[in-house]
Structures are given as structure tokens and as C-alpha cells.
Design a protein around this motif. Structure first.
Motif, PDB file in Angstrom:
ATOM      1  N   LEU A 291      67.412  24.170  16.290  1.00  0.00           N
ATOM      2  CA  LEU A 291      67.694  24.664  17.637  1.00  0.00           C
ATOM      3  C   LEU A 291      67.003  23.724  18.618  1.00  0.00           C
ATOM      4  O   LEU A 291      65.776  23.660  18.671  1.00  0.00           O
ATOM      5  CB  LEU A 291      67.162  26.089  17.817  1.00  0.00           C
ATOM      6  N   VAL A 292      67.798  22.968  19.351  1.00  0.00           N
ATOM      7  CA  VAL A 292      67.255  21.941  20.240  1.00  0.00           C
ATOM      8  C   VAL A 292      67.212  22.481  21.668  1.00  0.00           C
ATOM      9  O   VAL A 292      68.214  22.971  22.194  1.00  0.00           O
ATOM     10  CB  VAL A 292      68.102  20.652  20.190  1.00  0.00           C
ATOM     11  N   GLY A 293      66.042  22.377  22.304  1.00  0.00           N
ATOM     12  CA  GLY A 293      65.862  22.836  23.680  1.00  0.00           C
ATOM     13  C   GLY A 293      65.719  21.681  24.649  1.00  0.00           C
ATOM     14  O   GLY A 293      65.736  20.497  24.273  1.00  0.00           O
ATOM     15  N   SER A 294      65.542  22.015  25.923  1.00  0.00           N
ATOM     16  CA  SER A 294      65.488  21.003  26.984  1.00  0.00           C
ATOM     17  C   SER A 294      64.356  20.006  26.802  1.00  0.00           C
ATOM     18  O   SER A 294      64.480  18.832  27.155  1.00  0.00           O
ATOM     19  CB  SER A 294      65.340  21.695  28.345  1.00  0.00           C
ATOM     20  N   GLN A 295      63.220  20.462  26.246  1.00  0.00           N
ATOM     21  CA  GLN A 295      62.081  19.562  26.092  1.00  0.00           C
ATOM     22  C   GLN A 295      62.397  18.329  25.270  1.00  0.00           C
ATOM     23  O   GLN A 295      61.753  17.287  25.410  1.00  0.00           O
ATOM     24  CB  GLN A 295      60.915  20.319  25.441  1.00  0.00           C
ATOM     25  N   ALA A 296      63.391  18.433  24.417  1.00  0.00           N
ATOM     26  CA  ALA A 296      63.745  17.302  23.550  1.00  0.00           C
ATOM     27  C   ALA A 296      64.242  16.099  24.338  1.00  0.00           C
ATOM     28  O   ALA A 296      64.270  14.975  23.824  1.00  0.00           O
ATOM     29  CB  ALA A 296      64.804  17.732  22.542  1.00  0.00           C
ATOM     30  N   THR A 297      64.652  16.297  25.592  1.00  0.00           N
ATOM     31  CA  THR A 297      65.200  15.199  26.388  1.00  0.00           C
ATOM     32  C   THR A 297      64.138  14.474  27.203  1.00  0.00           C
ATOM     33  O   THR A 297      64.455  13.535  27.935  1.00  0.00           O
ATOM     34  CB  THR A 297      66.291  15.724  27.340  1.00  0.00           C
ATOM     35  N   LEU A 298      62.876  14.897  27.103  1.00  0.00           N
ATOM     36  CA  LEU A 298      61.814  14.289  27.902  1.00  0.00           C
ATOM     37  C   LEU A 298      61.423  12.907  27.367  1.00  0.00           C
ATOM     38  O   LEU A 298      61.517  12.656  26.167  1.00  0.00           O
ATOM     39  CB  LEU A 298      60.570  15.181  27.905  1.00  0.00           C
ATOM     40  N   PRO A 299      60.950  12.009  28.253  1.00  0.00           N
ATOM     41  CA  PRO A 299      60.348  10.763  27.789  1.00  0.00           C
ATOM     42  C   PRO A 299      59.100  11.091  26.958  1.00  0.00           C
ATOM     43  O   PRO A 299      58.573  12.205  27.073  1.00  0.00           O
ATOM     44  CB  PRO A 299      59.971  10.038  29.089  1.00  0.00           C
ATOM     45  N   PRO A 300      58.605  10.192  26.114  1.00  0.00           N
ATOM     46  CA  PRO A 300      58.932   8.756  26.100  1.00  0.00           C
ATOM     47  C   PRO A 300      60.073   8.355  25.164  1.00  0.00           C
ATOM     48  O   PRO A 300      60.575   7.248  25.249  1.00  0.00           O
ATOM     49  CB  PRO A 300      57.622   8.135  25.620  1.00  0.00           C
ATOM     50  N   THR A 301      60.467   9.231  24.237  1.00  0.00           N
ATOM     51  CA  THR A 301      61.503   8.858  23.274  1.00  0.00           C
ATOM     52  C   THR A 301      62.881   8.907  23.921  1.00  0.00           C
ATOM     53  O   THR A 301      63.228   9.889  24.578  1.00  0.00           O
ATOM     54  CB  THR A 301      61.470   9.799  22.057  1.00  0.00           C
ATOM     55  N   ASP A 302      63.640   7.859  23.747  1.00  0.00           N
ATOM     56  CA  ASP A 302      64.990   7.789  24.321  1.00  0.00           C
ATOM     57  C   ASP A 302      65.896   8.826  23.650  1.00  0.00           C
ATOM     58  O   ASP A 302      65.828   9.024  22.436  1.00  0.00           O
ATOM     59  CB  ASP A 302      65.558   6.391  24.119  1.00  0.00           C
ATOM     60  N   GLU A 345      71.166  33.568   8.099  1.00  0.00           N
ATOM     61  CA  GLU A 345      71.357  33.014   6.766  1.00  0.00           C
ATOM     62  C   GLU A 345      70.470  31.803   6.469  1.00  0.00           C
ATOM     63  O   GLU A 345      70.274  31.446   5.304  1.00  0.00           O
ATOM     64  CB  GLU A 345      72.824  32.612   6.592  1.00  0.00           C
ATOM     65  N   ALA A 346      69.948  31.160   7.513  1.00  0.00           N
ATOM     66  CA  ALA A 346      69.180  29.926   7.318  1.00  0.00           C
ATOM     67  C   ALA A 346      67.886  30.189   6.552  1.00  0.00           C
ATOM     68  O   ALA A 346      67.232  31.218   6.738  1.00  0.00           O
ATOM     69  CB  ALA A 346      68.867  29.306   8.681  1.00  0.00           C
ATOM     70  N   ASP A 347      67.504  29.246   5.677  1.00  0.00           N
ATOM     71  CA  ASP A 347      66.216  29.368   4.993  1.00  0.00           C
ATOM     72  C   ASP A 347      65.127  28.549   5.686  1.00  0.00           C
ATOM     73  O   ASP A 347      63.947  28.672   5.382  1.00  0.00           O
ATOM     74  CB  ASP A 347      66.334  28.974   3.514  1.00  0.00           C
ATOM     75  N   LEU A 348      65.540  27.700   6.663  1.00  0.00           N
ATOM     76  CA  LEU A 348      64.590  26.936   7.473  1.00  0.00           C
ATOM     77  C   LEU A 348      65.162  26.771   8.867  1.00  0.00           C
ATOM     78  O   LEU A 348      66.310  26.361   9.026  1.00  0.00           O
ATOM     79  CB  LEU A 348      64.335  25.550   6.853  1.00  0.00           C
ATOM     80  N   VAL A 349      64.354  27.108   9.862  1.00  0.00           N
ATOM     81  CA  VAL A 349      64.757  26.939  11.265  1.00  0.00           C
ATOM     82  C   VAL A 349      63.748  26.020  11.941  1.00  0.00           C
ATOM     83  O   VAL A 349      62.535  26.267  11.886  1.00  0.00           O
ATOM     84  CB  VAL A 349      64.815  28.287  12.008  1.00  0.00           C
ATOM     85  N   ILE A 350      64.251  24.959  12.569  1.00  0.00           N
ATOM     86  CA  ILE A 350      63.392  24.064  13.352  1.00  0.00           C
ATOM     87  C   ILE A 350      63.628  24.357  14.825  1.00  0.00           C
ATOM     88  O   ILE A 350      64.725  24.140  15.342  1.00  0.00           O
ATOM     89  CB  ILE A 350      63.698  22.583  13.051  1.00  0.00           C
ATOM     90  N   LEU A 351      62.608  24.899  15.494  1.00  0.00           N
ATOM     91  CA  LEU A 351      62.674  25.148  16.936  1.00  0.00           C
ATOM     92  C   LEU A 351      62.203  23.887  17.648  1.00  0.00           C
ATOM     93  O   LEU A 351      61.011  23.706  17.929  1.00  0.00           O
ATOM     94  CB  LEU A 351      61.807  26.349  17.305  1.00  0.00           C
ATOM     95  N   ALA A 352      63.130  22.992  17.928  1.00  0.00           N
ATOM     96  CA  ALA A 352      62.807  21.698  18.527  1.00  0.00           C
ATOM     97  C   ALA A 352      62.831  21.813  20.051  1.00  0.00           C
ATOM     98  O   ALA A 352      63.763  21.368  20.720  1.00  0.00           O
ATOM     99  CB  ALA A 352      63.788  20.641  18.051  1.00  0.00           C
TER     100      ALA A 352
END
Length: 635
Positions: A291-302, A345-352
Motif C-alpha cells: 500500500l503506497v502512500g503520498s510520502q513515497a513521492t518525497l525526495p531524495p529518491t526519484d 487474504e494477504a499474508d504480508l502487507v507493506i505500508l509504504a
């Protein structure tokens, strides 16, 4: 005596700074404190240039220029005029809006899309209070915004000056950093620190208050202070001395060279051991979900490096907030529908960067059987509601995108998520998309089916499109239909659910990407907040295009209010001619309704071409009611 003792370290440090090895005794402390309090010691070493025509606004502009700030958003006011004039003079584009809240929303959009700090400058008092909603929105969206606010002269604070209020108390709960500049020499270091704080750790808004007498030049401030010689009586002499000394202290050392460039930004990162631990969890999982949230779009990583890492792992992704569009218009690993079923159903959830607030039902949508990796820069957001409904298996306080890239590198290129699991989720997506297309063909009580309109909008939008979402029911429907074309091509308010962002967000987006088609998806309730900005779009030659879903009501509220409380009070609007309103502000208006239903695509294409030819466009789309979103009570 104890209270005096507290002053010793500060004074001793001061004297050491100027190489004066003086031992301060209690008997002389009062005199020394007086000299320091009124800036007399500083003035001895740093003279005020009484002949200079320079003003504090030039220093503000200089710092912004050194930080690669290209736009300042504003609604003009006398308190801040020197800032605006100086910015324009050195090539920073000044964009004036029709409401201060739009200026702040535009700064927020620039911050999200450019990876720098968005800047707005507004006048004192009501100018600042008008930005409160936008600044709170930026805080909750974790957007680095610098708010520059005018203020009454330093000598007149609390004395009933025009628009003089306690501004600091308003913004301290909303901003990471708040400061009042009290002398011209403090402008540069204060703004540099504010810009650093805005981007460090969890980004957010910052506020710098600039009293009017630190922004104008010496002669003008001197005239406004009303200094009249040395004075006649003893009281008058004291007053005149105080005024002269205050003026001298304001401008002492004002134009001495100081560093103006960026300070280092602090960004938390995952540890090597955390990445390795998470890699082991991913390797053992059979049904992982990200599950990808807004924080994933922050610098420094393109964002493109983030996208590559996600695609390499091949784990099914649900994208939210600013991460919508991260994987492009179509992706084999993006899931848009039936998220609740997938999480069950997921056995692993990544809260990104995703947070267990109302958007994830406070964590209750997560299965107790699932392993959970939570990544967030902010400790409180990382553990939100973990004391009640969920527990992270691994909690990583660090930059989201950097973590994902490092996780993929640790897993290696040979890792690939089970394709049967991916197919299981994407098949459900296809089924839901098919059902949506069928729903778009249904008749409505009157006017046009909103799903049909949105599906045609989706067809007409170019690949170089940025979407701005501002509304309730119509926008929530659009989120199911419209597909952002790429990373950083979707803007919505975020967790605060603020209405009225459309005009400001579109303004910032168009300035950041002038070659893109910027579409605002408006509800007819929300368009009323910022339709006046069609004047701004026209004056600054920023041709955006809006689609207004006009169903003559606050329909998202009505959906809940009527069945729960059996009344539609305050939910009804009129089928207003918003197309004509936009034309009154200099834009070009179109109207879609049941009389030209067979020409929907043709009208949308014509409107898009008009926008690409340089005119701001609004399409007033009269729509009827559907049961597409019934049953989703939002209290």
C-alpha cells in the motif's frame, strides 16, 4: 540573586564572541543587560547605514533565489510589497491570486510536484487568517510550504495597529517552525532555517513573520516612526532616544554579507538491519501486498527509481494520494479495486507511507494473521492506532522510497512475486472495471450519467495530463474511472479532505509543468470556492481545463443525511451556469447536458483544443443521480 545568575552564561558568551575577556559581577549585570537588551553593544560593532536605499525585501528574495524558488504566490498587501517587488526584480515569478487561500494551496502544489519548498507571501491579519485552512492541509499532507506573513511594526505590536493580531499563536499548532524577525540582520538566517525545517524529517509548513519595519528602507521607516530631534522634556528625551536607538538596532549590520544558500536537510533512513529483516519477511511470503502512500513521492529518491523497484519485485500495489499514477496509466501490478478483499487474504502487507487512519478503517482492514511492515518518516503516523487494531511486525521510521529501493536491492533481481497471486487480484480488477462500464450505460433521473461522462473524459485526456481532484461525490466516482498517466500527475487534498483546493493546485501544477494539460475535476459545490481564479488563469496565461460535475447539490452529504435523518436540508444547490461565470472571469465556457449527449466526446475534444491554444476552459456538465456509490456512509 538567582535570577541574575541565569544571565551570566549568556553575557559571558557574548563578550567572548567579541574577544572581551570581562568578568561580569552581579553589581554590573544590570547595566550590561540593558546594553545588550537594547542592542547597544551590537550597534557599537555593526553600524546602521543611514544612507542606504536597500530594504529587507531584497534579502528575502535573495535567500529564495539561492534555494531555487521560482514562484511566489500572493495576494498583494502593503505589509509585504517589498518582498514582491524584490522577487520580481531578480526573476522570481510573482503570481497574484484572488484569495490568499489559493496562494497557499498553489504553494502546496508546487512543493509536491517540484521537490522544493512552495512559497506564499500574504499580508498581516486577515491575509494570514485566510490561509489557515490551506496551511493545515499542507501540515496533514506533509507538504513543505513556507508562509511569509506581514505584521505590524515591531514597536506597534499590541498597541492597536492596523491588522495587528497574535499571529504566532495561530500558526504554532500548524507549522513545524515559527519565527518572528525583529531586525533586518535576522532575515537571512531565519528564512534559511525555515526552509531547512520545512524539508527535514517529516516535511511540513513553516511560518516566518516579517514586521513591516524590517522590510522597508531606513529613511521610510525613520519617517514613519516620527523621530523629532532630541526632545524637550525629560520624558520626551527618553522617548526620542528610545526611538532612535530602536531604529539603529533595526538596521545595524543589515547589509553585511551572510550565507544565503541551503542548509543541510535531515532525512531519516532505514537501517541496514531493518532492510535485511524485511527482505526475509518478503522472501517467505506467498501473498504480499504493498500500500503506497503520498510520502513515497518525497525526495531524495526519484519517483522513477521507486517505480522501477516496485516493478522489479512485482508485488501487487494499491496506490493512494500523491502516489496515484506512480506505475503509469496501466500496470500489471497495480490494483485499483476490492482492496479490502486483498488485505483480508494477504499474508504480508507493506505500508509504504500509508497510514492506519480513517482511510484504512483505523487498521481494522488488516488481517490479524498478516505480517505487517510499516514504513513512515513520522513516528506517530507510523504507529497510528497500533495500540488498538493492528501491530507492525517491523516498524521502520525512515524515508519510504529509499527503503523500497534498498529492499528490492536486498531481495535481488531474481526475486519475483508469485504470478498466480498477482493474477488473482488483477482478475478481480477487470471484473469491477467491466461492471463500472455497464453502470455507465444506465439511464439517470435527468441529465447525464456521471460515469459515462468520466469514461469519455478518460478517453479524451492526453498522456501528458495532470489531474487535480477537488470535490466529493463526483470526484469520488472519478477516482474509480480516471487513470493518472504517470508519477506526480495526480493532486488531491490528502487526509484533511479539504474542499476548495482546485484553483490553487491547478495553478501550481501548470506552472511546474507548463507543457502539460492540467484538468480540474470539480464538484458543483467545490467549484464555488475557487472559480474566481479563472481571472488568475487568464491574467497569467495559464490555460487549465475544468470539468464540473453539476448535480445541483452536496450529493456526498445527501447520500448519508437523507437515509439517516430523513431530510435534505442544506444539501440542495441550483443547476448554476458555471460556464458563464468562468467566461465572466475571462475563460471559455462549455455546457454538457441531455440535449447534446451525443456530442460529449466532440465537446470535450474541442474544449481541450481550446485550452491547448492558450485559453482557460470550464465545462459545466449537468449530471443526474446514480446508485454507484450508495452504501458507503462516511460518518
Amino acid at each position: 540573586m538567582a535570577s541574575w545568575d541565569k544571565l551570566y552564561p549568556e553575557l559571558q558568551k557574548y563578550f567572548t564572541q567579541y574577544a572581551l575577556p570581562i568578568t561580569v559581577s552581579a553589581a554590573t549585570i544590570g547595566v550590561i543587560f540593558f546594553l545588550k537588551r537594547f542592542g547597544i553593544i551590537y550597534q557599537y560593532f555593526h553600524k546602521a547605514d543611514e544612507t542606504s536605499t536597500r530594504h529587507g525585501g531584497e534579502l528575502v528574495a535573495q535567500v529564495l533565489k539561492e534555494h531555487n524558488i521560482k514562484h511566489v504566490f500572493t495576494l498583494v498587501g502593503g505589509h509585504i510589497s517589498p518582498i514582491l517587488v524584490a522577487c520580481e526584480k531578480i526573476g522570481i515569478k510573482v503570481i497574484d491570486t484572488r484569495h490568499e487561500v489559493t496562494a497557499a494551496f498553489a504553494a502546496d502544489a508546487v512543493a509536491r510536484m517540484s521537490g522544493t519548498v512552495g512559497v506564499c507571501a500574504v499580508t498581516a491579519g486577515p491575509g494570514l487568517t485566510n490561509t489557515v485552512t490551506a496551511i493545515k492541509n499542507a501540515q496533514m499532507a506533509e507538504s513543505p510550504v513556507l508562509l511569509l506573513g506581514g505584521a505590524a511594526a515591531t514597536l506597534l505590536k499590541g498597541r492597536g495597529a492596523l491588522q495587528d493580531i497574535d499571529q504566532m499563536s495561530l500558526f504554532k499548532p500548524l507549522c513545524k517552525f515559527c519565527a518572528t524577525v525583529t531586525t533586518v540582520r535576522d532575515i537571512v538566517p531565519t528564512i534559511r532555517q525555515a526552509l531547512q525545517e520545512a524539508q527535514s524529517n517529516t516535511p511540513g509548513p513553516v511560518f516566518v513573520e516579517l514586521p513591516i519595519d524590517v522590510l522597508y528602507n531606513y529613511k521610510l521607516v525613520q519617517d514613519q516612526m516620527g523621530i523629532k530631534g532630541s526632545g524637550k522634556g525629560i520624558v520626551d528625551k527618553i522617548v526620542q532616544w528610545y526611538l532612535r536607538n530602536h531604529l539603529a538596532n533595526l538596521f545595524s549590520g543589515a547589509w553585511e554579507p551572510r550565507p544565503t544558500g541551503p542548509l543541510p536537510v535531515k532525512q531519516p533512513m532505514a537501517s541496514r538491519s531493518q532492510v535485511k529483516q524485511c527482505s526475509e519477511l518478503v522472501s517467505r511470503s506467498r501473498k504480499p501486498v504493498v500500500l503506497v502512500g503520498s510520502q513515497a513521492t518525497l525526495p531524495p529518491t526519484d519517483v522513477n527509481d521507486l517505480r522501477s523497484a516496485l516493478e522489479s519485485m512485482g508485488i501487487p500495489c494499491f496506490l493512494g494520494g500523491m502516489s496515484r499514477g506512480l506505475l503509469g496509466r496501466y500496470s500489471k501490478i497495480q490494483c485499483r479495486q476490492k482492496r479490502r478483499d486483498a488485505l483480508r487474504e494477504a499474508d504480508l502487507v507493506i505500508l509504504a507511507g500509508s497510514v492506519c487512519d480513517f482511510r484504512l478503517n483505523y487498521g481494522r482492514v488488516l488481517s490479524r494473521k498478516s505480517k505487517i511492515i510499516a514504513v513512515n518518516r513520522d513516528y506517530d503516523q507510523l504507529h497510528k492506532n497500533s495500540d488498538m487494531f493492528w501491530k507492525p511486525t517491523v516498524g521502520v521510521q525512515g524515508d519510504v522510497a529509499s527503503f523500497v529501493v534498498e529492499l528490492q536491492a536486498e531481495l535481488g533481481d531474481n526475486y519475483k512475486c508469485d504470478q498466480d497471486w498477482v493474477k488473482q487480484l488483477t482478475v478481480r480488477d477487470d471484473e469491477k472495471e467491466k461492471a463500472n462500464r455497464a453502470k455507465a450505460e444506465e439511464s439517470t433521473d435527468q441529465h447525464l450519467n456521471p460515469l459515462k461522462v468520466l469514461q469519455i473524459v478518460e478517453e479524451v485526456m492526453s498522456d501528458n495530463t495532470i489531474m487535480v481532484a477537488d470535490g466529493g461525490d463526483f470526484v469520488a466516482t472519478a477516482a474509480y474511472i480516471l487513470r493518472p498517466r504517470g508519477p506526480l500527475r495526480w493532486l488531491d487534498p490528502g487526509a484533511f479532505g479539504t474542499l476548495g483546493v482546485g484553483g490553487g493546485f491547478a495553478l501550481g501544477a501548470k506552472l511546474c509543468r507548463p507543457d502539460a494539460d492540467v484538468w480540474i475535476i470539480y464538484g458543483d459545490g467545490t467549484v464555488g470556492y475557487s472559480i474566481a481564479e479563472y481571472d488568475t488563469f487568464t491574467r497569467h496565461k495559464l490555460p487549465v481545463i475544468s470539468v464540473v460535475g453539476n448535480d445541483a447539490g452536496w450529493t456526498q452529504i445527501e447520500r448519508d443525511q437523507v437515509p439517516l435523518l430523513h431530510s435534505d436540508v442544506a444539501c440542495k444547490l441550483a443547476f448554476t451556469d458555471y460556464d458563464k461565470v468562468a467566461e465572466g472571469y475571462g475563460g471559455k465556457g462549455y455546457r454538457l447536458d441531455s440535449t447534446n449527449e451525443d456530442r460529449i466526446k466532440e465537446v470535450l475534444q474541442e474544449a481541450l483544443k481550446e485550452s491547448q491554444n492558450g485559453n482557460a476552459v470550464l465545462i459545466n456538465t449537468l449530471i443526474g443521480k446514480t446508485n454507484f456509490r450508495e452504501g458507503s456512509i462516511s460518518i
